[in-house]
Design a protein around this motif. Structure first.
Motif: not given
Length: 292
Positions: A215-222
């Motif tokens: 959540d803290k990556y706001e959808g950017e984490f893969v």
């Protein structure tokens, strides 16, 4: 014997050390990749309790050579209190070779050089500090509570006061999007402060914090895979530049592969080993904790 307030953690290199909990939990406790102390409320243990445990264990294990001060935030206590604890341990255990604890950058920076020196002279020898990443973007995403500049400053400040510094970085912490920036910044931080020891782990998230991290990556984490982790490791080793000796280890259970050596003399050998691993994935045996 000691009745520890669980959970109890210590660095791998402190496996045979006697542990005294002088604090419980972590005063910061917001790093999104760490759930070690989420079940605890931070507190500092009173002298009478700490003294009683030191006295008891001096009777059971008088030949103790190494002591680790837990929990995750022992350095947060008042400097005079730390001096009192360390001196008493040295008094009760005549064969002590090393006393160590975890240290956050903010804990080191809020101590004066005189306070750090006084604790060191009393017998506190070594700090374990999490660098995690040298990218300010990644550090902010994972709520580290520090930026690259303050990490460098804290490590150098502690070294100047006489401490041995053992630091940790986390492969994969930036995910695919920030991988290059994560490694570039991390190599720059290591090069700028040259810790005595550096250990590289691979990101491993317990279920209780996994969603918070994402959540803290706001959808950017893969998440990166093992092959990409090897690429990060190669780039990290390749970009570290130091004239000082740094003992480098990639042997934690979270890592898919094991690499070890000492900068600067073993740098090329380590690069060649990682390159060989990249070319022969079918015969290199993965190890340890495989998961996210």
């Amino acid at each position: 014997m000691l009745n520890y307030d669980a959970p109890l953690y210590r660095p791998p290199s402190e496996a045979r050390s006697l542990i005294f909990q002088v604090t419980l939990g972590c005063s910061f406790n917001e790093c999104s990749f760490c759930d070690m102390y989420r079940s605890k409320e931070y507190s500092e243990r009173p002298w009478n309790d700490v003294k009683a445990e030191i006295d008891m264990m001096a009777g059971y294990l008088p030949e103790t050579k190494r002591v680790f001060l837990a929990d995750g935030d022992a350095l947060n206590i008042d400097s005079e209190y730390m001096v009192k604890i360390v001196k008493y341990i040295r008094e009760k255990f005549q064969n002590i070779e090393r006393i160590s604890c975890y240290a956050m950058p903010m804990n080191i920076l809020k101590k004066t050089p005189e306070e750090l020196k006084k604790m060191n002279e009393a017998g506190l020898d070594m700090f374990y500090l999490g660098i995690e990443s040298g990218s300010d973007i990644v550090l902010k995403k994972v709520t580290k509570g520090a930026v690259a500049k303050t990490i460098i400053k804290s490590v150098n400040k502690a070294k100047d006061a006489g401490y041995v510094m053992s630091c940790m970085v986390i492969l994969g912490l930036g995910g695919k999007k920030y991988s290059k920036e994560h490694i570039k910044g991390t190599a720059e931080v290591i090069s700028a402060c040259s810790p005595n020891y550096v250990g590289a782990l691979t990101l491993y998230l317990e279920n209780g914090i996994k969603q918070e991290f994402i959540d803290k990556y706001e959808g950017e984490f893969v998440r990166i895979n093992d092959d990409e982790s090897l690429e990060e490791l190669y780039d990290l080793i390749n970009q570290i530049e130091t004239k000082d000796e740094i003992v480098f280890r990639v042997n934690h259970g979270s890592n898919a592969y094991t690499v070890k050596g000492t900068f600067p003399q073993d740098k090329q050998e380590m690069l060649e080993k990682v390159e060989w691993m990249k070319q022969h994935p079918e015969i290199v045996r993965p190890q340890g904790l495989r998961g996210f």
